[in-house]
Design a protein around this motif. Sequence first.
Motif, PDB file in Angstrom:
ATOM      1  N   HIS A   1       1.013  -1.385  -0.009  1.00  9.14           N
ATOM      2  CA  HIS A   1      -0.275  -0.269   0.162  1.00  9.14           C
ATOM      3  C   HIS A   1       0.942   1.267  -0.061  1.00  9.14           C
ATOM      4  CE1 HIS A   1      -4.279  -1.522   0.168  1.00  9.14           C
ATOM      5  NE2 HIS A   1      -3.823  -2.269   0.848  1.00  9.14           N
TER       6      HIS A   1
ATOM      7  N   ASN B   1       2.019   1.736  -3.448  1.00 12.13           N
ATOM      8  CA  ASN B   1       0.932   2.436  -4.330  1.00 12.13           C
ATOM      9  C   ASN B   1       0.796   3.745  -3.874  1.00 12.13           C
ATOM     10  OD1 ASN B   1      -0.959   2.241  -6.282  1.00 12.13           O
ATOM     11  ND2 ASN B   1      -2.584   2.045  -4.413  1.00 12.13           N
ATOM     12  N   GLU B   2       1.061   3.960  -2.778  1.00 16.52           N
ATOM     13  CA  GLU B   2       0.882   5.523  -2.454  1.00 16.52           C
ATOM     14  C   GLU B   2       1.979   6.500  -3.171  1.00 16.52           C
ATOM     15  OE1 GLU B   2       0.460   8.497   1.275  1.00 16.52           O
ATOM     16  OE2 GLU B   2      -0.264   6.421   1.548  1.00 16.52           O
ATOM     17  N   ARG B   3       3.319   5.906  -2.917  1.00 18.14           N
ATOM     18  CA  ARG B   3       4.272   6.652  -3.512  1.00 18.14           C
ATOM     19  C   ARG B   3       4.219   6.886  -5.036  1.00 18.14           C
ATOM     20  NH1 ARG B   3       7.113   3.403   0.152  1.00 18.14           N
ATOM     21  NH2 ARG B   3       7.614   1.824  -1.459  1.00 18.14           N
ATOM     22  N   THR B   4       3.794   5.872  -5.823  1.00 15.02           N
ATOM     23  CA  THR B   4       3.480   5.706  -7.204  1.00 15.02           C
ATOM     24  C   THR B   4       2.309   6.843  -7.405  1.00 15.02           C
ATOM     25  OG1 THR B   4       3.927   3.339  -7.308  1.00 15.02           O
ATOM     26  CG2 THR B   4       2.777   4.474  -9.288  1.00 15.02           C
ATOM     27  N   TYR B   5       1.462   6.975  -6.849  1.00 11.94           N
ATOM     28  CA  TYR B   5       0.316   7.938  -6.946  1.00 11.94           C
ATOM     29  C   TYR B   5       0.987   9.227  -6.849  1.00 11.94           C
ATOM     30  CZ  TYR B   5      -3.636  10.788  -5.842  1.00 11.94           C
ATOM     31  OH  TYR B   5      -4.845  11.979  -5.925  1.00 11.94           O
TER      32      TYR B   5
ATOM     33  N   TRP C   1       2.770  10.220  -9.879  1.00 11.67           N
ATOM     34  CA  TRP C   1       1.916  10.491 -10.897  1.00 11.67           C
ATOM     35  C   TRP C   1       1.597  11.870 -10.729  1.00 11.67           C
ATOM     36  CZ3 TRP C   1       1.624   8.503 -15.595  1.00 11.67           C
ATOM     37  CH2 TRP C   1       2.017   7.142 -15.698  1.00 11.67           C
TER      38      TRP C   1
ATOM     39  N   SER D   1      -4.673   8.940 -12.543  1.00 14.01           N
ATOM     40  CA  SER D   1      -3.637   8.351 -11.673  1.00 14.01           C
ATOM     41  C   SER D   1      -4.457   8.029 -10.339  1.00 14.01           C
ATOM     42  CB  SER D   1      -2.477   9.115 -11.140  1.00 14.01           C
ATOM     43  OG  SER D   1      -2.909  10.480 -10.908  1.00 14.01           O
ATOM     44  N   THR D   2      -5.594   8.878 -10.180  1.00 15.87           N
ATOM     45  CA  THR D   2      -6.381   8.656  -8.706  1.00 15.87           C
ATOM     46  C   THR D   2      -7.258   7.379  -9.298  1.00 15.87           C
ATOM     47  OG1 THR D   2      -6.401  11.135  -8.659  1.00 15.87           O
ATOM     48  CG2 THR D   2      -8.065   9.800  -7.679  1.00 15.87           C
TER      49      THR D   2
ATOM     50  N   HIS E   1      -6.520   4.874 -11.022  1.00 16.74           N
ATOM     51  CA  HIS E   1      -5.599   3.853 -10.773  1.00 16.74           C
ATOM     52  C   HIS E   1      -5.055   3.534  -9.304  1.00 16.74           C
ATOM     53  CE1 HIS E   1      -2.600   0.847 -12.300  1.00 16.74           C
ATOM     54  NE2 HIS E   1      -1.641   1.556 -11.442  1.00 16.74           N
ATOM     55  N   TYR E   2      -4.959   4.670  -8.627  1.00 15.00           N
ATOM     56  CA  TYR E   2      -4.467   4.275  -7.333  1.00 15.00           C
ATOM     57  C   TYR E   2      -5.699   3.560  -6.601  1.00 15.00           C
ATOM     58  CZ  TYR E   2      -3.982   5.293  -2.170  1.00 15.00           C
ATOM     59  OH  TYR E   2      -3.947   4.973  -0.896  1.00 15.00           O
TER      60      TYR E   2
ATOM     61  N   ARG F   1      -5.288  -0.290  -5.045  1.00 13.92           N
ATOM     62  CA  ARG F   1      -5.336  -0.431  -3.557  1.00 13.92           C
ATOM     63  C   ARG F   1      -6.509  -1.626  -3.195  1.00 13.92           C
ATOM     64  NH1 ARG F   1      -8.156   4.233   0.533  1.00 13.92           N
ATOM     65  NH2 ARG F   1      -8.526   2.913   2.096  1.00 13.92           N
TER      66      ARG F   1
END
Length: 137
Positions: A22, A25-29, A32, A82-83, A85-86, A90
Amino acid sequence: MNVRTEKLEKPKRRTSERVRDHLANERTYLAWMRSAIALMGFGVLIVRLRLLRPPLAPQPPGNGWKLGLVFSLVGLVTVLLSTQHYFAVRHDIDEDTYEPADRWVILFSLAVLTLGAGVIYYVFTVPIESLSSVILD
């Protein structure tokens, strides 16, 4: 107690691996989001440079403002995609069904490639005499 009720009552256990996923995933978001902000900022910069002659400049309007607008719109679309996708990732992490999707990387790469080609084309087609009138607000 039936199986359905038992599933509803049983909370998901947060293991360190799941927490790590998780956080990744947040770092990737957030990466973006930084890219989207950079695209929008670059769009504003293109419009504000007199070299590309925005429509409110004293000289005749050029087409540079259109390129800046496209950059800003791609930045906004990046925020939306990106939102989405996040939250999809998740959900997949929680359900343990995550599979990486290449389509977002390919789509974003093509968008940036096209915008970059537009900038290069536009900068190299600006007449030399307009280069002497570069004014920043």
